[in-house]
Each structure stands twice: as C-alpha cells, then as structure tokens.
Design an enzyme around this catalytic site. Structure first.
Site, PDB file in Angstrom:
ATOM      1  N   LYS A 276       0.771  -1.593  -0.129  1.00 28.39           N
ATOM      2  CA  LYS A 276       0.171   0.082   0.225  1.00 28.39           C
ATOM      3  C   LYS A 276       0.809   1.305  -0.165  1.00 28.39           C
ATOM      4  O   LYS A 276       1.725   1.178   0.168  1.00 28.39           O
ATOM      5  CB  LYS A 276      -1.021   0.258   1.564  1.00 28.39           C
ATOM      6  CG  LYS A 276      -2.117  -0.937   1.420  1.00 28.39           C
ATOM      7  CD  LYS A 276      -2.589  -0.699   3.083  1.00 28.39           C
ATOM      8  CE  LYS A 276      -3.416  -2.039   3.332  1.00 28.39           C
ATOM      9  NZ  LYS A 276      -4.758  -1.905   2.026  1.00 28.39           N
ATOM     10  N   ARG A 350      -9.764 -11.554   1.999  1.00 33.51           N
ATOM     11  CA  ARG A 350     -10.951 -12.765   1.594  1.00 33.51           C
ATOM     12  C   ARG A 350     -10.175 -14.431   1.510  1.00 33.51           C
ATOM     13  O   ARG A 350     -11.261 -15.271   1.556  1.00 33.51           O
ATOM     14  CB  ARG A 350     -11.774 -12.678   0.513  1.00 33.51           C
ATOM     15  CG  ARG A 350     -10.252 -12.292  -0.785  1.00 33.51           C
ATOM     16  CD  ARG A 350     -10.924 -11.184  -1.770  1.00 33.51           C
ATOM     17  NE  ARG A 350     -10.398 -10.138  -1.337  1.00 33.51           N
ATOM     18  CZ  ARG A 350     -11.691  -9.301  -2.534  1.00 33.51           C
ATOM     19  NH1 ARG A 350     -11.316  -8.944  -3.347  1.00 33.51           N
ATOM     20  NH2 ARG A 350     -11.048  -8.013  -2.302  1.00 33.51           N
TER      21      ARG A 350
HETATM   22 MN    MN Z   1      -5.604  -6.169   2.286  1.00 28.46          MN
END
Ligand code: MN
Ligand code: ZN
Length: 498
Positions: A276, A350
C-alpha cells in the site's frame, strides 16, 4: 478507559451537591426532578432566555442556582416524546455523559414528564453514558484534565432516579455487558499492531473463558494439517505466526444448531508485496475490526448469559512484504480444495475468511453464518463511513440484520449480488482469483467469500468504513468504534434466543 461512571438506580434521591441532570421532552413544559433541583424556578427562565427547546441530545447548562442543593444543573433534551426511538435513549445518555466534568457526584432525574420511562430505556440511557465515557489513553503518559469525567480521574458516582429503579438496575446488568463488549472491541481496534499480534489477539480471546466461553486456539501446524492454504499464504510473509480462535458459547438448548460469526483479523495489513502507499497506512492496525467485533460480541453474549448457542471464529494473521511473502500470480489451495490465484496480495482478507468460513461451516453446521470484515476500500466509495455493506444469500437473514441495524443505529445497506459479478473472479489458471478489479470491488469480494459458504444462510458485512474512523457522535468518541457488537447482539436477542 479514561472515564468511569459508577451507576446505580434509585426510586428517589436527595441532591447533595454535585450535578443534577434533568430530562425534558419538547412537548412537556417542565422537566423531571425540577422540584428537587430547582426550588426557585430558574430552569424555566433560563430555558426561555437561552432558547432551549429540548431538541434530542441538546443540553441547557445552569450554574449554581440560588437555593438549589446542586452546584450545577443540566437539562438534557429528549425531543418530541412521540418520536423517541430506542437508540435516542443512548444518545441522550451520551449527551449527559459529555457534560459531566470535574465532579464526583451526579443525580439524574430520568422520568421526563409525558414519558413512561421503561426499565429498558433507563438502562439504555446508562449504556449511552458508558459508551460515551470510553477513551483509549493507554499510551498517554500525560493525561489531560479533559480526558476524565471525575475529579482527579476517579469514578463518578451516578444515581439515576426512576420510578422502576429495581427493574432498571436489573436491565442495566445486560446493558453493562453490552458496554463492556463494545469497549473490548474498541480496545482491540485501537491497540497498535506491535502490541497486538495474532498470538496476543488469540490470548485476548482466550480470556473469555472467564465468562464461560469455550475457546480453542489453532496454531500454524494445526492449520497446515487442515489444509488452510489460503489463510496460511497470507501469514507466510510475517515473522509472527497466525492463529485461528474458535469461541463457543453454549447458552441454548443442548444439541441445538449454533449460529456463527466469523471475523477477519488481519492485525496489520501492509498490502504485502502489492504494498500500500505510505499515506494513512497506520490505519491498517484496524484491519482486524471484524475479529474485534466477533470477540466483543462473544463477550456480551456470555456476560449476559444469552440463551443461544453461538460460535465465533476469527482468523488472525499479519500481512507483510518479506522474502517469504506470497507473490502475485501464486496459486494456493484452500481448505475447501478450491484453488485461488493471488492477483493482488492486498486482497488478503477474503483469503483468510475463505478458510475460516469453510472450517466453521464444515465443523459446526450452523443455522447461519455472518462474517464481518474491514474488507474493501470500495465500500467506502459506495457508503462512506455511515453504513456497512450487507451482502447475503438469504432474504430473511438480511431483513433481520437490517431491522437490528435500524434499532441499534449500526446501519447496513444491502448490496446486489449475482452470477455476472461472480464470473468476474474466474481465473485463467485456478478456480478463482482473489480480485475482480476495481469495478464492483466490494461485490466481487463478497462473491469470493460466497464460494466458501455452501448452502448455509450467510451474510457478509463489509465494515471497512464503520469499524474505524467513522464520524464521532454522542455515544462514540473513539477511532475504533466497536461497530457490529450491538448490531449482532440485537440480532441474536430479537430472533435466536429460546
Ligand atoms: Mn488488504
Ligand atoms: Zn485487509
């Protein structure tokens, strides 16, 4: 917690100094407790001069009126009595709590003229106070005066005066369990990742044994044996090993199918190799908000001895870039046997949930499964910090959740699902890929999870916008909001207790 209220309920009380707090609706021309607090009739005059109209959760502040036994009087507005919803009592309690500063003695007259205050409403008012009083200042070595309600940081003695004091005190035992569960979830979210890793989080879950919850902690070795390749793939870049915590509360009939809650517990999410950007990355210590909500919920249910069988499963991992981290393009095999091509290592939640949900369903055959996860930035684009996204394969469960959301003001908005969206996560090389691209990002994430739930009624709550950083309000002044705890407690209470 930086402020504490020691709350009791009494049928009647004399004011002996401190604060007097009086409740008033818009439609009545007087407030509860006026005769005790305000023999000289200052309140009505002051209200007129200040233009105070008793709008919900507003306050009128009066200092030391002549002849009053109180040092200070507050009138808290309740709005129109006909409009009073259950959440409004929490708001009013929060508004009252926010006014309490530098005193150790508060008397609150709650039986506003024109309202038949029930014990549950009185308890909700007190719950609002407790939730408002929460602050996370563990790491502040210099505390500011503003952080505390009581003098010298000590607890404030609060007496709530109401006709049904005994019943209200009883109802407050339940409300106190809720406050403690919400505040536990807030603590877990606010705690930094260097302190709260997967092992430490699992230890926090283990502490629920004190309340009668059965807790098992699976280690990496055990998860390897179970074939949880999706969860373990996320964890492999971190030097801190993953854990799966399984919490069982058996308050229902023996042998009755449980209901199940599953939480994403990524204690820190760097994104992994698909790293990120630096800006705001510190917020990713909250990427375990789903697991925190499930843990807080289990606390509430056990502490209030809910008459239901409930399972909580939380997948605890850290997502780090490392020489051993998984790469984009890697293919992992989940416990279900389905294979997954990892397109983006930042779509890791997920992967954790897929294995945790499959395990939960396979082992417990629950009545339904609800997972909570700070899953996608896309849900913030759609719903902001105001509502959580609800995805489900079951209309009845969705309706129950939506109703619980309205009741608790932990609101949800149901999002669409369908096979066109499901197709977006088909992979060239494996059974599925872990991202369907930018468009419909929250929906394709939900479809990924759906591939692990079988035919069990299921709902997925994307709480990326509501678990942390949501707008502060009357009952929450904390970055980690504890979202989901009151919502799911209400769901269980309204529909699944025998
Ligand atoms: Mn993530
Ligand atoms: Zn994440």
């Amino acid at each position: 917690m930086s402020a504490k209220f020691d709350i009791s309920f009494e049928k009647s009380a004399e004011i002996a100094g401190g604060y007097a707090i009086l409740l008033k609706t818009k439609d009545a021309d007087t407030a509860a407790g006026v005769s005790a607090a305000d023999p000289s009739g200052v309140v009505a005059k002051a209200a007129k001069i200040a233009g105070f109209t008793a709008k919900l959760a507003t306050a009128l502040d009066i200092v030391a009126p002549e002849g009053s036994a109180a040092e200070r009087i507050f009138v808290i507005g309740l709005g129109k009595s006909a409009d009073l919803a259950s959440f409004d009592w929490l708001k009013a309690g929060g508004a009252a709590a926010s006014k309490i500063k530098n005193t150790n003695d508060v008397t609150i007259f709650i039986d506003a003229p024109g309202v038949d205050v029930t014990p549950a409403q009185a308890a909700d008012f007190a719950l609002g106070m407790q939730l408002r009083a929460y602050g996370f200042d563990t790491y502040k070595t210099r505390k500011s005066d503003d952080d505390s309600n009581g003098k010298d940081g000590s607890a404030v003695k609060v007496r709530i005066v109401t006709a049904t004091a005994k019943e209200a005190a009883k109802a407050f035992e339940t409300a106190q369990a809720v406050a403690n569960g919400v505040n536990l979830a807030r603590d877990l979210v606010n705690e930094p990742a260097n302190v709260l890793g997967p092992v430490e989080f699992a230890a926090k879950a283990k502490e629920l044994e004190k309340l009668g919850v059965e807790v098992e902690i699976l280690t990496e070795t055990e998860m390897t044996k179970l074939g949880m390749g999706a969860l373990l793939g996320v964890a492999q870049g971190s030097v801190r090993p993953p854990r799966l915590a399984i919490m069982q509360w058996k308050g229902g009939k023996s042998g009755e199918q449980p209901v199940a809650f599953i939480g994403k517990g990524v204690v820190f999410d760097t994104g992994g190799i698909s790293i990120k950007p630096a800006g705001g990355m510190e917020d990713m210590k909250g990427d375990m908000g789903g697991a925190a909500a499930v843990t807080g919920l289990m606390h509430v249910l056990a502490a209030r001895k809910a008459k239901a069988n409930v399972v909580g499963v939380i997948g605890l991992v850290e997502n780090m870039p490392d020489g051993n981290a998984q790469r984009p393009g890697d293919i992992v095999t989940s416990m279900s046997g389905q294979t997954i091509e990892v397109i983006n290592t930042d779509a890791e939640g997920r992967l954790v949930l897929g294995d945790a949900i499959w395990y939960c369903n396979d082992r417990f055959k629950p009545k339904f499964m609800i997972d909570l996860a700070t899953l996608t930035g896309a849900i913030l684009v759609a719903l902001g910090n105001i509502q959580a996204g609800l995805f489900s394969n079951d209309d009845q469960l969705s309706e129950q959740l939506t109703a619980a959301g309205i009741e608790t003001h932990e609101r949800l908005w149901r999002m669409p699902m369908g096979k066109e969206y499901d197709k977006m996560i088909d992979s060239k090389f494996a059974d599925m890929k872990n991202t369907g691209g930018r468009h419909a990002g929250s929906i394709t994430a939900a479809h990924f999870i759906k591939r692990f739930v079988g035919d069990t009624p299921w709902a997925h709550l994307d709480i990326a916008g509501t678990a942390m950083g949501s707008p502060l309000d009357e009952i929450n002044q904390s970055w980690g909001s504890g979202y989901g705890v009151r919502l799911l407690d209400q769901l269980v209470r309204a529909n699944y207790e025998s």
